[in-house]
Scaffold this active site. Structure first.
Site, PDB file in Angstrom:
ATOM      1  N   TRP A  31       0.797  -1.249  -0.144  1.00 15.01           N
ATOM      2  CA  TRP A  31       0.048  -0.169  -0.053  1.00 15.01           C
ATOM      3  C   TRP A  31       0.804   1.326  -0.066  1.00 15.01           C
ATOM      4  O   TRP A  31       2.145   1.333   0.843  1.00 15.01           O
ATOM      5  CB  TRP A  31      -0.778  -0.271   1.278  1.00 15.01           C
ATOM      6  CG  TRP A  31      -2.112   1.055   1.121  1.00 15.01           C
ATOM      7  CD1 TRP A  31      -2.047   2.014   1.902  1.00 15.01           C
ATOM      8  CD2 TRP A  31      -3.326   0.855   0.258  1.00 15.01           C
ATOM      9  NE1 TRP A  31      -3.066   2.839   1.537  1.00 15.01           N
ATOM     10  CE2 TRP A  31      -3.935   1.960   0.695  1.00 15.01           C
ATOM     11  CE3 TRP A  31      -3.873  -0.001  -0.243  1.00 15.01           C
ATOM     12  CZ2 TRP A  31      -5.287   2.227  -0.138  1.00 15.01           C
ATOM     13  CZ3 TRP A  31      -5.136   0.137  -0.994  1.00 15.01           C
ATOM     14  CH2 TRP A  31      -5.591   1.291  -0.476  1.00 15.01           C
ATOM     15  N   PHE A  66      -0.833  -2.701   8.172  1.00 10.55           N
ATOM     16  CA  PHE A  66      -1.252  -3.571   9.220  1.00 10.55           C
ATOM     17  C   PHE A  66      -0.710  -4.910   9.339  1.00 10.55           C
ATOM     18  O   PHE A  66      -0.757  -5.500   9.941  1.00 10.55           O
ATOM     19  CB  PHE A  66      -2.853  -3.783   9.050  1.00 10.55           C
ATOM     20  CG  PHE A  66      -3.767  -4.253  10.187  1.00 10.55           C
ATOM     21  CD1 PHE A  66      -3.776  -3.542  11.264  1.00 10.55           C
ATOM     22  CD2 PHE A  66      -4.017  -5.658   9.939  1.00 10.55           C
ATOM     23  CE1 PHE A  66      -4.602  -3.994  12.317  1.00 10.55           C
ATOM     24  CE2 PHE A  66      -4.648  -6.190  10.856  1.00 10.55           C
ATOM     25  CZ  PHE A  66      -4.810  -5.370  12.152  1.00 10.55           C
ATOM     26  N   ILE A  92      -0.967   7.330   5.627  1.00 17.32           N
ATOM     27  CA  ILE A  92      -1.184   8.684   5.144  1.00 17.32           C
ATOM     28  C   ILE A  92      -2.504   9.019   6.001  1.00 17.32           C
ATOM     29  O   ILE A  92      -3.511   8.380   5.722  1.00 17.32           O
ATOM     30  CB  ILE A  92      -1.127   9.025   3.901  1.00 17.32           C
ATOM     31  CG1 ILE A  92       0.450   8.762   3.181  1.00 17.32           C
ATOM     32  CG2 ILE A  92      -1.254  10.687   3.723  1.00 17.32           C
ATOM     33  CD1 ILE A  92       0.419   9.262   1.747  1.00 17.32           C
ATOM     34  N   HIS A  98      -9.322   5.720  10.782  1.00 19.68           N
ATOM     35  CA  HIS A  98      -8.544   4.512  10.236  1.00 19.68           C
ATOM     36  C   HIS A  98      -7.187   4.774  10.506  1.00 19.68           C
ATOM     37  O   HIS A  98      -6.454   3.669  10.900  1.00 19.68           O
ATOM     38  CB  HIS A  98      -8.856   4.280   8.744  1.00 19.68           C
ATOM     39  CG  HIS A  98      -8.159   3.142   8.083  1.00 19.68           C
ATOM     40  ND1 HIS A  98      -8.733   1.926   8.457  1.00 19.68           N
ATOM     41  CD2 HIS A  98      -7.219   3.109   7.366  1.00 19.68           C
ATOM     42  CE1 HIS A  98      -7.898   0.894   7.829  1.00 19.68           C
ATOM     43  NE2 HIS A  98      -6.932   1.745   7.138  1.00 19.68           N
ATOM     44  N   PHE A 123      10.565  -0.511  13.503  1.00 18.66           N
ATOM     45  CA  PHE A 123       9.398   0.326  13.067  1.00 18.66           C
ATOM     46  C   PHE A 123       9.785   1.243  12.033  1.00 18.66           C
ATOM     47  O   PHE A 123      10.375   2.343  12.320  1.00 18.66           O
ATOM     48  CB  PHE A 123       8.925   1.145  14.202  1.00 18.66           C
ATOM     49  CG  PHE A 123       7.474   1.797  13.903  1.00 18.66           C
ATOM     50  CD1 PHE A 123       6.423   1.129  13.871  1.00 18.66           C
ATOM     51  CD2 PHE A 123       7.587   3.148  13.646  1.00 18.66           C
ATOM     52  CE1 PHE A 123       5.241   1.861  13.700  1.00 18.66           C
ATOM     53  CE2 PHE A 123       6.373   3.940  13.329  1.00 18.66           C
ATOM     54  CZ  PHE A 123       5.251   3.338  13.388  1.00 18.66           C
TER      55      PHE A 123
END
Length: 163
Positions: A31, A66, A92, A98, A123
């Site tokens: 994504w 996710f 973003i 969300h 991370f």
């Protein structure tokens, strides 16, 4: 430190370990692929520049940020020889909550995996207000978060080896 005060790709202030002895996995979200592809390229280039052998880098793609937590867990369960997993993604801010749910879940999931496996899970997820901020942090004017994630992985792998 705020990004505007530091370039994400400047490591002149620190010593970076040689990565020859280490094995890494990179999990990258598909994504926002233009951004995450730049993060991946930065991380890969940085690992190789610091002595990590290409054969010691396992790269996988996952649908979105996710899924990074699940991917890192799978990688650590199936590849016990890994010294660290680098998670790269980009979330973003949009018009709904969300963003908050995804960012919170990924950050907490990565932290919990590091504890569960006693291995660094890095991370390397951009959490920006807009696309321009993401571009600026994926090889743009603020450097590349992928570079920073790779350096973090190298430093944490070394810490794990000597601790």
């Amino acid at each position: 430190m705020a990004t505007q005060l530091k370039n994400l790709s400047d490591f002149s202030h620190t010593t970076v370990p040689n990565g020859t002895a280490y094995k890494f996995a990179i999990a990258v979200a598909e994504w926002n692929a233009e951004i995450t592809g730049s993060l991946y390229n930065g991380a890969l280039k940085t690992l190789l520049a610091h002595g990590v052998l290409a054969d010691n880098i396992l790269s996988i793609a996952v649908p979105g940020s996710f899924e990074l937590t699940s991917a890192a867990d799978i990688l650590l369960n199936k590849h016990e020889e890994l010294d660290a997993v680098i998670c790269l993604g980009c979330v973003i801010q949009g018009d709904t909550k969300h963003f908050d749910f995804i960012c919170d879940a990924v950050a907490n999931g990565i932290t919990q995996l590091s504890i569960k496996h006693s291995k660094p899970v890095i991370f390397g997820v951009l959490t920006t207000n807009d696309l321009q901020q993401a571009i600026d942090r994926a090889g743009g004017k603020h450097g590349n978060k992928g570079d920073e994630a790779a350096i973090t992985a190298l430093k944490m792998a070394e810490l794990s080896a000597i601790a």
